[in-house]
Motif scaffolding. Structure first.
Motif, short mmCIF file in Angstrom:
data_model
loop_
_atom_site.label_atom_id
_atom_site.label_comp_id
_atom_site.label_asym_id
_atom_site.label_seq_id
_atom_site.Cartn_x
_atom_site.Cartn_y
_atom_site.Cartn_z
N GLY A 36 -1.46 1.63 -4.45
CA GLY A 36 -0.36 0.72 -4.17
C GLY A 36 0.02 -0.08 -5.40
N THR A 87 7.22 -2.45 3.52
CA THR A 87 6.25 -1.46 3.04
C THR A 87 6.75 -0.03 3.22
OG1 THR A 87 5.16 -1.48 5.22
CG2 THR A 87 4.29 -2.97 3.54
N VAL A 119 2.66 3.49 -9.10
CA VAL A 119 1.62 3.22 -8.10
C VAL A 119 0.24 3.40 -8.72
CG1 VAL A 119 0.61 3.92 -5.90
CG2 VAL A 119 3.11 3.88 -6.18
N GLU A 131 0.83 -1.20 0.00
CA GLU A 131 0.00 0.00 0.00
C GLU A 131 0.86 1.25 0.00
OE1 GLU A 131 -2.87 -0.01 3.12
OE2 GLU A 131 -3.80 -1.91 2.50
N ARG A 132 0.50 2.19 -0.86
CA ARG A 132 1.15 3.51 -0.91
C ARG A 132 0.07 4.58 -1.01
NH1 ARG A 132 6.16 4.09 -2.98
NH2 ARG A 132 5.82 6.25 -2.39
#
Length: 379
Positions: free
Chosen positions: A109, A278, A99, A89-90
């Motif tokens: 993400g 992450t 992304v 996840e971003r």
């Protein structure tokens, strides 16, 4: 870290020249201390000023591509190879080119597709590929194309070993490719809204039905009428639904192999929870992949050392079987409860220097046996 890990000794066995190994060891050691993939946090744990260290990391990424070397971590003694994607996840990366959005269609993400061989309840990574909805759209490709591309890079190393995959790989295009390439496979069925259909040799449709506690085997059935597979379904008591696996292996063996696949889920948990997989902020996909590859290399080294430490502190499985007194019985529970990496990074422990050096020496020997096997590989 309470104990010193001679990272350079390991890196010299992995990389082809001493200068690169020295730089990789400095970055790897800092990664292990920072437990993060953010360049600023890694640089802050390196010698000298943070700004100078940050530039050294950047220069290393420009000259070295550890992604292409991960295959050296392929264990020749492995019985099978695991392939599995995990979401990274971003949520704040609105301007990062690689992304996109994840499966829920909302969270930002990308995916990391990891290839690995099993190792004592965890997995040793030997390949990676990343993709997202955004990169797929830019390349005018698909998730399926990325899957095939990842497995093609490992084809020559597989030999007769099966490739073990979860239900997101349960689709016809991939199956046809694996059959064409002569790859053995064990794949869990995706029984979602549109479950796959099978027919027997007489053309009758096979009904995927079984009761709780039951096991059903359907040998030599045709997946969507195009690929002949063996099918096995098991509904363990206490589970909400059955689990079906298709393979070109004997059904019982395929079932056992699939159950071992959980090793990679534990590995993802360690990479994210213990090593900060992450926590990355690279703007370019290429640099991000290189840093993830470096993290996987560091993980492999720490895993080997941690497993030796676990055996020394809590008794190896062989020792536990030979001695069944109460003390060792309690110790055995601890051996099963904690991974070597967790013990190495999180627990407080102490060993005499000579014992610690012995653990590191044994881990280095295991590492050398993996990256420089005496058995010739077909690459």
């Amino acid at each position: 870290m309470d104990k010193y890990i001679p990272m350079r000794s390991f890196m010299e066995e992995f990389f082809d020249d001493e200068i690169t190994a020295t730089k990789a060891a400095e970055i790897g050691q800092a990664m292990l201390v920072a437990r993060s993939l953010r360049l600023t946090e890694i640089a802050g744990k390196m010698r000298g000023g943070s700004a100078a260290s940050y530039k050294r990391i950047q220069r290393f990424l420009q000259k070295v591509d550890p992604r292409a070397m991960l295959w050296r971590l392929f264990c020749e003694q492995a019985e099978y190879v695991i392939g599995a994607p995990t979401e990274i996840e971003r949520p704040q990366a609105w301007k990062t080119e690689y992304v996109g959005t994840l499966k829920d269609g909302k969270t930002r993400g990308f995916w990391v597709l990891l290839l690995a061989t099993p190792y004592r309840g965890r997995a040793l990574p030997c390949g990676l590929l990343t993709y997202s909805s955004k990169t797929i759209a830019a390349d005018r490709s698909s998730r399926n194309v990325n899957h095939v591309r990842a497995f093609a890079g490992l084809k020559d190393l597989l030999g007769e070993r099966p490739l073990v995959l979860d239900r997101e790989f349960s689709y016809l295009e991939l199956l046809l490719n694996l059959v064409e390439e002569g790859v053995n496979f064990v794949i869990r069925l995706n029984l979602g809204h549109h479950p796959p259909r099978f027919w027997d040799a007489e053309g009758r449709e096979v009904v995927l039905s079984l009761a709780p506690g039951e096991k059903v085997i359907h040998p030599s059935v045709w997946y969507k009428g195009k690929v002949c597979v063996n099918l096995i379904g098991v509904w363990k008591k206490g589970l909400a639904e059955p689990l079906w696996v298709m393979s070109n292996l004997e059904p019982e063996r395929a079932w056992q192999v699939y159950l071992w696949r959980m090793k990679i889920e534990e590995t993802f948990r360690d990479l994210k929870g213990l090593l900060g997989m992450t926590r990355l902020m690279n703007k370019r996909q290429e640099n991000m992949e290189k840093m993830v590859a470096m993290l996987l290399l560091v993980y492999a080294i720490a895993l080997l050392i941690g497993e030796g430490l676990r055996d020394r502190l809590y008794g190896s499985p062989n020792q536990l079987q030979e001695n069944v007194d109460v003390v060792l019985h309690k110790t055995g529970k601890k051996w099963r409860r904690y991974s070597g990496l967790f013990i190495l990074l999180k627990q407080k422990w102490w060993l005499p220097p000579r014992e610690w050096q012995s653990i590191v020496k044994e881990a280095l020997a295991s590492f050398v046996a993996i990256v420089r096997p005496t058995v010739l590989t077909h690459v």
